[in-house]
Design a protein around this motif. Structure first.
Motif, PDB file in Angstrom:
ATOM      1  N   ASP A  69     -10.374  17.629 -19.148  1.00  0.00           N
ATOM      2  CA  ASP A  69      -9.522  18.228 -18.114  1.00  0.00           C
ATOM      3  C   ASP A  69      -9.313  17.321 -16.898  1.00  0.00           C
ATOM      4  N   GLY A  70      -9.925  16.163 -16.879  1.00  0.00           N
ATOM      5  CA  GLY A  70      -9.785  15.295 -15.717  1.00  0.00           C
ATOM      6  C   GLY A  70     -11.010  14.420 -15.568  1.00  0.00           C
ATOM      7  N   ARG A  71     -11.579  14.401 -14.370  1.00  0.00           N
ATOM      8  CA  ARG A  71     -12.770  13.587 -14.131  1.00  0.00           C
ATOM      9  C   ARG A  71     -13.692  14.313 -13.165  1.00  0.00           C
ATOM     10  N   VAL A  72     -14.954  14.425 -13.531  1.00  0.00           N
ATOM     11  CA  VAL A  72     -15.952  15.093 -12.693  1.00  0.00           C
ATOM     12  C   VAL A  72     -16.616  14.066 -11.772  1.00  0.00           C
ATOM     13  N   VAL A  73     -16.642  14.401 -10.490  1.00  0.00           N
ATOM     14  CA  VAL A  73     -17.337  13.591  -9.492  1.00  0.00           C
ATOM     15  C   VAL A  73     -18.600  14.360  -9.089  1.00  0.00           C
ATOM     16  N   PHE A  74     -19.756  13.692  -9.053  1.00  0.00           N
ATOM     17  CA  PHE A  74     -21.003  14.421  -8.805  1.00  0.00           C
ATOM     18  C   PHE A  74     -21.943  13.660  -7.879  1.00  0.00           C
ATOM     19  N   LYS A  75     -22.860  14.406  -7.276  1.00  0.00           N
ATOM     20  CA  LYS A  75     -23.953  13.861  -6.462  1.00  0.00           C
ATOM     21  C   LYS A  75     -25.241  14.524  -6.921  1.00  0.00           C
ATOM     22  N   ILE A  76     -26.243  13.711  -7.268  1.00  0.00           N
ATOM     23  CA  ILE A  76     -27.532  14.253  -7.715  1.00  0.00           C
ATOM     24  C   ILE A  76     -28.296  14.750  -6.499  1.00  0.00           C
ATOM     25  N   THR A  77     -28.691  16.025  -6.538  1.00  0.00           N
ATOM     26  CA  THR A  77     -29.382  16.633  -5.391  1.00  0.00           C
ATOM     27  C   THR A  77     -30.870  16.837  -5.640  1.00  0.00           C
ATOM     28  N   ALA A  78     -31.305  16.791  -6.881  1.00  0.00           N
ATOM     29  CA  ALA A  78     -32.733  16.963  -7.182  1.00  0.00           C
ATOM     30  C   ALA A  78     -33.051  16.316  -8.515  1.00  0.00           C
ATOM     31  N   ASP A  79     -34.262  15.762  -8.619  1.00  0.00           N
ATOM     32  CA  ASP A  79     -34.731  15.134  -9.847  1.00  0.00           C
ATOM     33  C   ASP A  79     -36.190  15.546 -10.039  1.00  0.00           C
ATOM     34  N   LYS A  80     -36.458  16.237 -11.167  1.00  0.00           N
ATOM     35  CA  LYS A  80     -37.825  16.745 -11.391  1.00  0.00           C
ATOM     36  C   LYS A  80     -38.311  16.375 -12.787  1.00  0.00           C
ATOM     37  N   THR A  81     -39.556  15.968 -12.866  1.00  0.00           N
ATOM     38  CA  THR A  81     -40.216  15.737 -14.147  1.00  0.00           C
ATOM     39  C   THR A  81     -41.561  16.449 -14.106  1.00  0.00           C
ATOM     40  N   PRO A  82     -41.684  17.590 -14.793  1.00  0.00           N
ATOM     41  CA  PRO A  82     -42.929  18.363 -14.730  1.00  0.00           C
ATOM     42  C   PRO A  82     -44.077  17.631 -15.411  1.00  0.00           C
ATOM     43  N   PRO A  83     -45.317  17.914 -15.014  1.00  0.00           N
ATOM     44  CA  PRO A  83     -46.478  17.304 -15.674  1.00  0.00           C
ATOM     45  C   PRO A  83     -46.487  17.666 -17.170  1.00  0.00           C
ATOM     46  N   VAL A  84     -46.967  16.755 -17.980  1.00  0.00           N
ATOM     47  CA  VAL A  84     -47.006  16.991 -19.426  1.00  0.00           C
ATOM     48  C   VAL A  84     -48.181  17.897 -19.768  1.00  0.00           C
ATOM     49  N   ASP A  85     -47.873  19.012 -20.448  1.00  0.00           N
ATOM     50  CA  ASP A  85     -48.905  19.941 -20.907  1.00  0.00           C
ATOM     51  C   ASP A  85     -49.065  19.741 -22.411  1.00  0.00           C
ATOM     52  N   PHE A  86     -50.140  19.063 -22.812  1.00  0.00           N
ATOM     53  CA  PHE A  86     -50.318  18.747 -24.227  1.00  0.00           C
ATOM     54  C   PHE A  86     -50.631  19.983 -25.064  1.00  0.00           C
ATOM     55  N   ALA A  87     -50.892  21.116 -24.419  1.00  0.00           N
ATOM     56  CA  ALA A  87     -51.130  22.369 -25.153  1.00  0.00           C
ATOM     57  C   ALA A  87     -49.838  23.129 -25.391  1.00  0.00           C
ATOM     58  N   ASP A  88     -48.765  22.704 -24.725  1.00  0.00           N
ATOM     59  CA  ASP A  88     -47.481  23.377 -24.875  1.00  0.00           C
ATOM     60  C   ASP A  88     -46.942  23.179 -26.295  1.00  0.00           C
ATOM     61  N   ALA A  89     -46.378  24.252 -26.872  1.00  0.00           N
ATOM     62  CA  ALA A  89     -45.903  24.208 -28.264  1.00  0.00           C
ATOM     63  C   ALA A  89     -44.821  23.148 -28.459  1.00  0.00           C
ATOM     64  N   ARG A  90     -43.927  22.999 -27.470  1.00  0.00           N
ATOM     65  CA  ARG A  90     -42.846  22.021 -27.603  1.00  0.00           C
ATOM     66  C   ARG A  90     -43.405  20.596 -27.587  1.00  0.00           C
ATOM     67  N   VAL A  91     -44.403  20.352 -26.743  1.00  0.00           N
ATOM     68  CA  VAL A  91     -45.009  19.022 -26.684  1.00  0.00           C
ATOM     69  C   VAL A  91     -45.771  18.745 -27.992  1.00  0.00           C
ATOM     70  N   LYS A  92     -46.452  19.768 -28.509  1.00  0.00           N
ATOM     71  CA  LYS A  92     -47.161  19.598 -29.777  1.00  0.00           C
ATOM     72  C   LYS A  92     -46.195  19.260 -30.909  1.00  0.00           C
ATOM     73  N   ALA A  93     -45.059  19.972 -30.954  1.00  0.00           N
ATOM     74  CA  ALA A  93     -44.067  19.715 -32.006  1.00  0.00           C
ATOM     75  C   ALA A  93     -43.514  18.293 -31.882  1.00  0.00           C
ATOM     76  N   MET A  94     -43.243  17.872 -30.650  1.00  0.00           N
ATOM     77  CA  MET A  94     -42.728  16.537 -30.416  1.00  0.00           C
ATOM     78  C   MET A  94     -43.758  15.482 -30.815  1.00  0.00           C
ATOM     79  N   ALA A  95     -45.035  15.726 -30.468  1.00  0.00           N
ATOM     80  CA  ALA A  95     -46.099  14.797 -30.830  1.00  0.00           C
ATOM     81  C   ALA A  95     -46.234  14.688 -32.342  1.00  0.00           C
ATOM     82  N   SER A  96     -46.075  15.812 -33.029  1.00  0.00           N
ATOM     83  CA  SER A  96     -46.154  15.814 -34.490  1.00  0.00           C
ATOM     84  C   SER A  96     -45.042  14.970 -35.096  1.00  0.00           C
ATOM     85  N   GLN A  97     -43.831  15.079 -34.527  1.00  0.00           N
ATOM     86  CA  GLN A  97     -42.717  14.272 -35.015  1.00  0.00           C
ATOM     87  C   GLN A  97     -42.967  12.784 -34.774  1.00  0.00           C
ATOM     88  N   LEU A  98     -43.518  12.457 -33.603  1.00  0.00           N
ATOM     89  CA  LEU A  98     -43.821  11.060 -33.306  1.00  0.00           C
ATOM     90  C   LEU A  98     -44.927  10.531 -34.222  1.00  0.00           C
TER      91      LEU A  98
END
Length: 631
Positions: A567-596
């Motif tokens: 539809d055109g061109r989006v112009v943006f400004k980043i207002t926040a950048d977050k990276t949460p601590p890694v929780d190795f007990a989290d199911a998503r992290v476990k699944a990702m670790a298994s794939q790796l």
């Protein structure tokens, strides 16, 4: 079409060594069989790894099975030419070479497996056991017959597979991806950014002057290979479907009402039944349930009971359901008699005593029978059309055998054939408009695998009908001339000019943002609406286009930028950048670790087999390979 096959090939063949890793010992034989299946093929060597040889027979069997698997999946013939175009011949050869390399290494190491161990593998296979769980020799013999295997051939190949598994296990047991890699990947996937943005519409590019013919010709010549006309086919089509010969007048009102009672609420054409959003508390016994019911009568609320049981609201939610979907009819009658917000007495369910609350009610939208009677009768008539369909099918086949064209045969039985002047494999005519075809996907797949003059069998439709087709003309794919492509060339030229103009304006706006300008103010000056997007992930679906999300994560944490959109061109400004601590007990992290972990083991095996092949030496005989493919 070939691109889709290429994608399928990546999932089916995989890397050669993964056949060794992931294949279950017994199941692999059920699926793939072994080399003594084909009799009478000329014995020659296709390739060798060290002292291990791959015979033409062995290669032909493996290659032919892959061809057959594709044919079953595509539901049409799959040729050698198509197989070569997607690299199927190379994939099969590489798999066999990798297996042979591992087999040769096992021989050099002096590895072996005892007959007792093989016997245990066979007798413990559930496919060879009876209902009591005991090994059944008759089932084993039947399986060998179905796979066209001798017991000696089966045991020989099983021994090889078992030894491969032992080597693989020795290499990969305990291998895991480094923790730093898992952390980096989790950080990458967990990172989110928030942005303020606005859309610079195509109109903001301003007036684009009409291009000269010279400019268009230059544009065309620079991209000439992309302007091609696809293959088009002309065909005659005759569809014979139950709906076409349905006669509602033959169906009585009583039969139609009986049919309506069965399909009302299930067929969306006739509306939807009442739905109720339910909550339920399940009790372990009647005494506890009765005590809870007494509390309700004394003034306690359903929520009080939920809290008393230590449940969360989501633990009690059953979601929306219809009366017919409830398994217990007595419970369904009681629940659907309650008003909105009503709470039941203790009810008996298949899981035990329950108390149910009606959280919400979605009224029925069922159409009355009188309003849909004609459609119901047509549906009933169509369901009874089986004998008529078969009779007409036989007449049409007889007429075709006698030399009648499809159009003539259609007319002779009171149907109307369809002559298609041109259609491509996507079902579009030369102007890009969709062509109306019965059972479109299957018809096009079969039609583009056929040719002029071939007498093809009719396609069986899902509703019990048939579709015949005759290919009358094939216009091959070809490069377009400038004059043929000119409308599309001008369209694409203009789109690029608009994008260039927008990119220039967007670059200026981004500079202003980086200099401290407000997104809201700049959006207002551009006549656009300023918006915000919170916690945008790289891979998750958001309201922002994929290209914009990619651009957001290419910039620094406090950066600004732009990205093209349809539809055109989006112009943006980043207002926040977050990276949460890694929780190795989290199911998503476990699944990702298994794939790796799996990827790490796969990489190790790739390197191991490649090293074996280099050390042992690989020799391929192309002329024998070509002959084994049946070309």
């Amino acid at each position: 079409m070939l691109e889709a096959i290429r994608n399928a090939a990546q999932g089916i063949v995989g890397k050669a060594i993964m056949t060794v890793v992931m294949g279950l010992i017994i199941v692999s034989f059920v699926i793939w069989g072994v080399g003594d299946m084909l009799r009478g093929f000329t014995a020659s060597t296709v390739a060798s790894v060290g002292g291990a040889k791959i015979s033409a027979q062995e290669y032909h069997v493996a290659y032919d099975r892959m061809i057959q698997q594709y044919q079953r999946r595509l539901r049409r013939p799959f040729t050698n030419e198509e197989a070569r175009q997607i690299g199927l011949d190379r994939s099969v050869l590489q798999r066999l070479l990798s297996e042979a390399a591992v087999d040769e290494e096992a021989r050099k190491l002096g590895l072996n497996i005892s007959d007792d161990a093989l016997r245990e593998i066979i007798t413990s296979n559930p496919d060879f056991r009876d209902k009591s769980g005991a090994f059944d020799p008759a089932r084993f013999a039947d399986a060998l017959r179905n796979m066209d295997l001798t017991e000696r051939g089966f045991v020989s190949e099983l021994r090889q597979q078992a030894l491969r598994q032992f080597i693989v296990a020795a290499l990969t047991t305990g291998i895991a991806a480094p923790k730093a890699e898992v952390t980096a990947e989790a950080d990458y996937e967990g990172q989110t950014r928030s942005v303020d943005y606005f859309l610079l519409p195509a109109a903001a590019a301003g007036e684009i002057a009409a291009p000269s013919d010279e400019a268009l010709k230059t544009f065309f010549n620079d991209r000439k290979s992309s302007y091609r006309a696809p293959e088009f086919r002309a065909m005659d089509v005759l569809a014979l479907e139950p709906e076409m010969i349905a006669n509602p007048a033959e169906v009585s009102d009583a039969d139609a009402e009986a049919a309506y009672a069965k399909i009302a609420g299930k067929d969306p054409r006739f509306g939807a039944p009442e739905k109720r959003d339910l909550q339920q508390i399940l009790y372990p016994n009647e005494a506890d349930a009765s005590a809870a019911e007494a509390k309700l009568k004394a003034g306690a609320s359903f929520d009080d009971l939920v809290k008393e049981r230590g449940l969360k609201p989501e633990d009690t939610d059953l979601g929306e359901t219809t009366k017919d979907a409830m398994l217990d009819k007595t419970e369904a009658d009681a629940v659907f008699a309650l008003p909105q917000g009503g709470v039941s007495e203790v009810l008996k369910s298949q899981f035990g005593p329950v108390i149910v609350r009606v959280k919400g009610i979605t009224p029925s939208t069922m159409k009355p029978f009188a309003e849909v009677a004609d459609e119901v009768k047509r549906q009933v008539s169509a369901s009874r059309a089986g004998d008529k369909i078969q009779a007409l099918h036989d007449k049409i086949e007889d007429l075709r055998v006698s030399g009648k064209s499809l159009i003539e045969a259609a007319k002779a039985v009171g149907l109307t054939g369809q002559s298609i002047d041109a259609v491509d494999a996507q079902g579009l005519d030369p102007k890009g408009a969709p062509v109306n075809l019965a059972d479109k996907a299957e018809l096009l797949r079969a039609a583009f695998a056929s040719d002029v003059g071939l007498d093809e069998a009719p396609i069986n439709t899902k509703d019990g009908g048939f579709v015949w087709f005759d290919i009358t003309k094939v216009d091959p794919a070809h490069d377009l001339t400038f004059e043929e492509a000119k409308p599309e060339v001008e369209k694409q030229w203009r789109a690029e000019e608009v994008d260039k103009a927008l990119a220039g304006k967007a670059d200026d706006l981004v500079k202003q943002i980086k200099a401290g300008g407000s997104v809201a103010d700049l959006a207002k000056s551009a006549g656009a609406e300023a918006k915000s997007a919170q916690d945008v992930h790289r891979a998750e679906q958001t309201s922002l286009p994929e290209a914009v999300v990619a651009a957001i994560f290419r910039e620094p944490a406090d950066g600004a930028g732009s990205s093209a959109t349809p539809d055109g061109r989006v112009v943006f400004k980043i207002t926040a950048d977050k990276t949460p601590p890694v929780d190795f007990a989290d199911a998503r992290v476990k699944a990702m670790a298994s794939q790796l972990d799996s990827a790490t083991r796969e990489s190790l095996l790739d390197q191991y087999v490649e090293a074996l092949r280099r050390t042992l030496g690989v020799v391929v005989h192309p002329e024998v390979l070509q002959s084994a493919e049946g070309s």
